[in-house]
Motif scaffolding. Structure first.
Motif, PDB file in Angstrom:
ATOM      1  N   LEU A 102     -14.814  35.553 -61.251  1.00  0.00           N
ATOM      2  CA  LEU A 102     -14.666  34.426 -62.179  1.00  0.00           C
ATOM      3  C   LEU A 102     -13.843  34.841 -63.401  1.00  0.00           C
ATOM      4  O   LEU A 102     -12.949  34.115 -63.838  1.00  0.00           O
ATOM      5  N   ARG A 103     -14.132  36.025 -63.932  1.00  0.00           N
ATOM      6  CA  ARG A 103     -13.396  36.493 -65.105  1.00  0.00           C
ATOM      7  C   ARG A 103     -11.914  36.645 -64.777  1.00  0.00           C
ATOM      8  O   ARG A 103     -11.040  36.299 -65.579  1.00  0.00           O
ATOM      9  N   THR A 104     -11.650  37.149 -63.590  1.00  0.00           N
ATOM     10  CA  THR A 104     -10.269  37.321 -63.146  1.00  0.00           C
ATOM     11  C   THR A 104      -9.538  35.974 -63.117  1.00  0.00           C
ATOM     12  O   THR A 104      -8.411  35.842 -63.606  1.00  0.00           O
ATOM     13  N   PHE A 105     -10.221  34.974 -62.572  1.00  0.00           N
ATOM     14  CA  PHE A 105      -9.617  33.643 -62.500  1.00  0.00           C
ATOM     15  C   PHE A 105      -9.376  33.089 -63.904  1.00  0.00           C
ATOM     16  O   PHE A 105      -8.301  32.574 -64.208  1.00  0.00           O
ATOM     17  N   VAL A 106     -10.387  33.217 -64.770  1.00  0.00           N
ATOM     18  CA  VAL A 106     -10.262  32.621 -66.104  1.00  0.00           C
ATOM     19  C   VAL A 106      -9.135  33.286 -66.892  1.00  0.00           C
ATOM     20  O   VAL A 106      -8.417  32.630 -67.648  1.00  0.00           O
ATOM     21  N   ARG A 107      -8.931  34.593 -66.672  1.00  0.00           N
ATOM     22  CA  ARG A 107      -7.831  35.276 -67.355  1.00  0.00           C
ATOM     23  C   ARG A 107      -6.489  34.662 -66.930  1.00  0.00           C
ATOM     24  O   ARG A 107      -5.641  34.365 -67.767  1.00  0.00           O
ATOM     25  N   ALA A 108      -6.323  34.461 -65.628  1.00  0.00           N
ATOM     26  CA  ALA A 108      -5.071  33.855 -65.143  1.00  0.00           C
ATOM     27  C   ALA A 108      -4.944  32.420 -65.648  1.00  0.00           C
ATOM     28  O   ALA A 108      -3.854  31.968 -66.021  1.00  0.00           O
ATOM     29  N   LEU A 109      -6.059  31.712 -65.682  1.00  0.00           N
ATOM     30  CA  LEU A 109      -6.051  30.318 -66.139  1.00  0.00           C
ATOM     31  C   LEU A 109      -5.637  30.237 -67.614  1.00  0.00           C
ATOM     32  O   LEU A 109      -4.785  29.432 -67.990  1.00  0.00           O
TER      33      LEU A 109
ATOM     34  N   LEU B  80      -2.823  30.082 -59.633  1.00  0.00           N
ATOM     35  CA  LEU B  80      -3.494  30.551 -58.418  1.00  0.00           C
ATOM     36  C   LEU B  80      -2.888  31.871 -57.945  1.00  0.00           C
ATOM     37  O   LEU B  80      -3.612  32.793 -57.561  1.00  0.00           O
ATOM     38  N   ALA B  81      -1.562  31.966 -58.002  1.00  0.00           N
ATOM     39  CA  ALA B  81      -0.924  33.209 -57.574  1.00  0.00           C
ATOM     40  C   ALA B  81      -1.351  34.360 -58.493  1.00  0.00           C
ATOM     41  O   ALA B  81      -1.625  35.474 -58.036  1.00  0.00           O
ATOM     42  N   GLY B  82      -1.436  34.069 -59.784  1.00  0.00           N
ATOM     43  CA  GLY B  82      -1.888  35.091 -60.739  1.00  0.00           C
ATOM     44  C   GLY B  82      -3.313  35.529 -60.438  1.00  0.00           C
ATOM     45  O   GLY B  82      -3.647  36.719 -60.492  1.00  0.00           O
ATOM     46  N   THR B  83      -4.151  34.558 -60.093  1.00  0.00           N
ATOM     47  CA  THR B  83      -5.538  34.876 -59.744  1.00  0.00           C
ATOM     48  C   THR B  83      -5.574  35.764 -58.507  1.00  0.00           C
ATOM     49  O   THR B  83      -6.284  36.776 -58.467  1.00  0.00           O
ATOM     50  N   ALA B  84      -4.810  35.368 -57.493  1.00  0.00           N
ATOM     51  CA  ALA B  84      -4.811  36.129 -56.238  1.00  0.00           C
ATOM     52  C   ALA B  84      -4.336  37.558 -56.471  1.00  0.00           C
ATOM     53  O   ALA B  84      -4.908  38.513 -55.943  1.00  0.00           O
ATOM     54  N   ARG B  85      -3.309  37.720 -57.306  1.00  0.00           N
ATOM     55  CA  ARG B  85      -2.771  39.055 -57.587  1.00  0.00           C
ATOM     56  C   ARG B  85      -3.835  39.913 -58.279  1.00  0.00           C
ATOM     57  O   ARG B  85      -4.085  41.053 -57.906  1.00  0.00           O
ATOM     58  N   ARG B  86      -4.483  39.315 -59.287  1.00  0.00           N
ATOM     59  CA  ARG B  86      -5.512  40.073 -60.011  1.00  0.00           C
ATOM     60  C   ARG B  86      -6.708  40.375 -59.122  1.00  0.00           C
ATOM     61  O   ARG B  86      -7.325  41.439 -59.220  1.00  0.00           O
ATOM     62  N   LEU B  87      -7.068  39.405 -58.252  1.00  0.00           N
ATOM     63  CA  LEU B  87      -8.209  39.615 -57.353  1.00  0.00           C
ATOM     64  C   LEU B  87      -7.949  40.784 -56.410  1.00  0.00           C
ATOM     65  O   LEU B  87      -8.843  41.565 -56.117  1.00  0.00           O
ATOM     66  N   LYS B  88      -6.722  40.857 -55.939  1.00  0.00           N
ATOM     67  CA  LYS B  88      -6.373  41.937 -55.021  1.00  0.00           C
ATOM     68  C   LYS B  88      -6.604  43.287 -55.704  1.00  0.00           C
ATOM     69  O   LYS B  88      -7.224  44.174 -55.123  1.00  0.00           O
ATOM     70  N   ARG B  89      -6.128  43.397 -56.942  1.00  0.00           N
ATOM     71  CA  ARG B  89      -6.343  44.641 -57.683  1.00  0.00           C
ATOM     72  C   ARG B  89      -7.837  44.927 -57.840  1.00  0.00           C
ATOM     73  O   ARG B  89      -8.298  46.034 -57.648  1.00  0.00           O
ATOM     74  N   LEU B  90      -8.593  43.875 -58.190  1.00  0.00           N
ATOM     75  CA  LEU B  90     -10.036  44.031 -58.387  1.00  0.00           C
ATOM     76  C   LEU B  90     -10.711  44.532 -57.108  1.00  0.00           C
ATOM     77  O   LEU B  90     -11.519  45.460 -57.129  1.00  0.00           O
ATOM     78  N   LEU B  91     -10.341  43.920 -55.989  1.00  0.00           N
ATOM     79  CA  LEU B  91     -11.015  44.272 -54.737  1.00  0.00           C
ATOM     80  C   LEU B  91     -10.605  45.668 -54.267  1.00  0.00           C
ATOM     81  O   LEU B  91     -11.424  46.398 -53.711  1.00  0.00           O
TER      82      LEU B  91
ATOM     83  N   TYR C  45      -3.260  28.958 -51.511  1.00  0.00           N
ATOM     84  CA  TYR C  45      -2.764  30.321 -51.358  1.00  0.00           C
ATOM     85  C   TYR C  45      -3.683  30.972 -50.350  1.00  0.00           C
ATOM     86  O   TYR C  45      -4.843  31.267 -50.660  1.00  0.00           O
ATOM     87  N   GLY C  46      -3.200  31.122 -49.124  1.00  0.00           N
ATOM     88  CA  GLY C  46      -4.096  31.616 -48.072  1.00  0.00           C
ATOM     89  C   GLY C  46      -5.290  30.681 -47.956  1.00  0.00           C
ATOM     90  O   GLY C  46      -5.135  29.473 -47.842  1.00  0.00           O
ATOM     91  N   GLU C  47      -6.480  31.248 -47.997  1.00  0.00           N
ATOM     92  CA  GLU C  47      -7.691  30.428 -47.896  1.00  0.00           C
ATOM     93  C   GLU C  47      -8.150  29.914 -49.253  1.00  0.00           C
ATOM     94  O   GLU C  47      -9.169  29.242 -49.345  1.00  0.00           O
ATOM     95  N   MET C  48      -7.419  30.243 -50.304  1.00  0.00           N
ATOM     96  CA  MET C  48      -7.835  29.795 -51.629  1.00  0.00           C
ATOM     97  C   MET C  48      -7.130  28.493 -51.980  1.00  0.00           C
ATOM     98  O   MET C  48      -6.015  28.238 -51.548  1.00  0.00           O
ATOM     99  N   SER C  49      -7.816  27.683 -52.792  1.00  0.00           N
ATOM    100  CA  SER C  49      -7.135  26.517 -53.316  1.00  0.00           C
ATOM    101  C   SER C  49      -7.558  26.301 -54.757  1.00  0.00           C
ATOM    102  O   SER C  49      -8.623  26.766 -55.175  1.00  0.00           O
ATOM    103  N   LEU C  50      -6.678  25.636 -55.497  1.00  0.00           N
ATOM    104  CA  LEU C  50      -6.961  25.361 -56.897  1.00  0.00           C
ATOM    105  C   LEU C  50      -6.569  23.910 -57.182  1.00  0.00           C
ATOM    106  O   LEU C  50      -5.437  23.503 -56.932  1.00  0.00           O
ATOM    107  N   HIS C  51      -7.542  23.144 -57.667  1.00  0.00           N
ATOM    108  CA  HIS C  51      -7.307  21.734 -57.988  1.00  0.00           C
ATOM    109  C   HIS C  51      -7.403  21.565 -59.502  1.00  0.00           C
ATOM    110  O   HIS C  51      -8.319  22.088 -60.117  1.00  0.00           O
TER     111      HIS C  51
END
Ligand SMILES: [Zn+2]
Ligand SMILES: [Zn+2]
Length: 545
Positions: free
Chosen positions: A159-166, A243-254, A327-333
């Motif tokens: 969630l933090r990763t997403f909010v940072r990108a948002l 969404l792309a920013g979130t995905a990029r950060r998530l990848k690093r996190l994981l 983005y892949g299986e992710m979506s952002l509305h």
């Protein structure tokens, strides 16, 4: 207990005065009769809980404590025979018995409905500033939904990763219309709701983040009110970039987490095999246990071609203009926004984001013994209902029960509890009411500001006991006299089911509780993980006010 006026069957003055809520025509239409044991959900869970627990034990996959406790607590919720508060109106002499509520998450539509309403009111009154607000809904890829389901730390990190990108995206938009030499808007704010479910009662962990649709300018003087710069509406590209920013950060996190937990097996499967089994089945919408295990959930509805595949379909062209990204299986509305001063609509949006997994009217029984669950809206393939056997219902509900102590509402940025500018932007604070009863009603949310209970008066022991007792019911309207509106006085708390039944018997009220059979925690065997926590002392003299 010495303070409880004696009840007896011959004491007509008492029994005539005593009414349970639904017998009194109250002025408030929300005072609908509540007969929790009459619902289909209740009767199915009541029938199926013991067999469910037994089958799980036989498979060597016992149900975790919090799951069993949540289900049992739901079966006691709102049932007078399991204990109640006795409230009295000094003005019109009405006596009122208010049953204890379970206040649990994941199952009880009544308690979750109240929590939803309380949370929404709290956010609108005390947290969300009078600025435009936009809802961002992020869905996660399936493997992450599984991993986050019982990993509160990972969920928080994601969630933090997403909010940072948002927030980065919101700042970009907020700058767009400003002259280049203008100072840069910076602090952003948001509130996130963690929703575990989809409309088919499937596990679908996703975030509803209500973000201030713009950013504040730092002020020259710390005392000045920060100026809000509203961002222009996001384009489809803006949403895709977040969404792309979130995905990029998530990848690093994981990747970082994988390095820290090298070669570790699926911890959930190892530690809680039942949760692993039910969660995997729920994610894949497949039957988890029993003779049909592994089969897809049965659906009803007129199958139609998915709208997107119909040539010239309106839906498709409409989608192109919407603020939706995949983005892949992710979506952002990001299509839903509320203007600065439409607080009614904002409250509706908060309620939507905080809503319970299940409403009673969506579940129906069929003569052949099966259950149907109506979807909130028709799926693109035409599905309108999910069909299941009664034994499947608990399998579907269990993955929706959040693990203990995981907050379902989070505050970010300038709205975070410790943010230095927070007080300058939230709505003018509301005085705690004289009884201190709004204290800690929002058990599901992080403490966003000092609770009213922290005031000097509320710290007095008597107040604290009041607050603790009232936490066990939904105090806000329980405290108003349904006949005259005066504030009710708490006469006694009856916690011992045997005493409760004796009193109800004397009053000719239904005294027989549906007894959720064996091993249920009772007053003498306190629930070790109550949610919310409470403590109170039976010896208290409740007569004082
Ligand atoms: Zn409840
Ligand atoms: Zn009254």
């Amino acid at each position: 207990m010495g303070s409880v006026p004696p009840f007896s069957s011959t004491d007509e003055s008492v029994s005539n005065r005593v009414r349970i809520a639904h017998e009194v025509p109250g002025p408030d239409p929300e005072y609908a009769p509540r007969a929790p044991t009459d619902t289909l959900l209740y009767s199915v869970l009541y029938q199926e809980l013991e067999p469910f627990l037994q089958r799980a034990n036989e498979r060597g996959q016992p149900a975790p404590r919090f799951v069993e406790q949540t289900l049992r607590a739901y079966l006691r919720c709102g049932v007078l025979a399991h204990g109640f508060l006795r409230l009295h109106c000094d003005a019109c002499k009405l006596d009122r018995l208010v049953p204890f509520s379970c206040k649990r998450r994941g199952v009880c539509p009544s308690c979750q409905g109240r929590t939803m309403a309380d949370t929404a009111a709290h956010l609108v009154d005390r947290v969300l500033p009078h600025v435009p607000i936009r809802q961002w809904v992020l869905t996660l890829p399936y493997p992450l939904r599984y991993r986050c389901a019982y990993d509160a730390q990972l969920t928080s990190d994601v969630l933090r990763t997403f909010v940072r990108a948002l927030f980065a995206g919101i700042r970009r938009r907020a700058r767009r219309d400003l002259p280049p030499q203008a100072s840069r808007p910076n602090p952003c704010g948001a509130v996130s709701f963690l929703q575990r479910f989809g409309s088919a009662l499937n596990l679908n962990l996703h975030f509803h983040t209500l973000a201030l649709d713009g950013a504040y300018l730092y002020q020259p003087s710390p005392r000045a009110t920060p100026t809000f710069v509203t961002a222009p509406p996001p384009t489809a590209e803006d949403v895709a970039r977040v969404l792309a920013g979130t995905a990029r950060r998530l990848k690093r996190l994981l990747i970082a987490r994988a390095e820290n937990s090298e070669g570790r097996q699926d911890a959930l499967e190892r530690d809680e095999p039942l949760l692993a089994l039910l969660t995997q089945a729920s994610l894949r919408t497949r039957i988890a246990t029993g003779p049909e295990a592994g089969h897809k959930w049965k659906r009803l509805g007129d199958r139609v071609e998915p709208a997107a595949q119909v040539p010239g379909s309106q839906t498709r062209s409409a989608d192109a203009h919407k603020a939706i990204a995949r983005y892949g299986e992710m979506s952002l509305h990001a299509d839903v926004a509320v203007p600065a001063n439409d607080r009614k609509r904002l409250e509706r949006l908060c309620r939507y984001a905080a809503r319970p997994a299940l409403a009673h009217d969506r579940l129906a029984a069929h003569p052949d013994g099966s259950l149907t669950l109506r979807l909130k809206s028709r799926w693109r393939d035409g599905t309108t209902h999910i069909v299941m056997q009664p034994r499947d219902l608990i399998d579907r509900i269990v993955p929706l029960i959040p693990p203990p102590r995981a907050h379902q509402v989070r505050y970010h940025g300038i709205l975070a509890p410790a943010a230095s500018l927070r007080d300058a932007v939230v709505p003018a604070s509301v005085q705690p009411d004289s009884e201190g009863t709004t204290t800690q009603l929002l058990s599901d949310t992080e403490p966003a500001e000092p609770a009213p209970a922290a005031t000097h008066d509320a710290m007095k022991p008597r107040r604290t006991r009041w607050a603790a007792l009232l936490q066990r019911v939904f105090a806000v309207d329980a405290l108003a006299c349904p006949r005259c509106g005066a504030t009710l006085r708490l006469l006694a708390a009856i916690e011992d089911p045997a005493v409760a039944r004796a009193i109800l018997g004397c009053l000719a009220l239904p005294a027989r509780a549906p007894p959720p059979a064996t091993g249920q925690p009772t007053a003498s065997q306190p629930d070790p993980d109550p949610d919310p926590p409470f403590e109170f002392d039976q010896r208290t003299d409740y007569e004082e006010t």
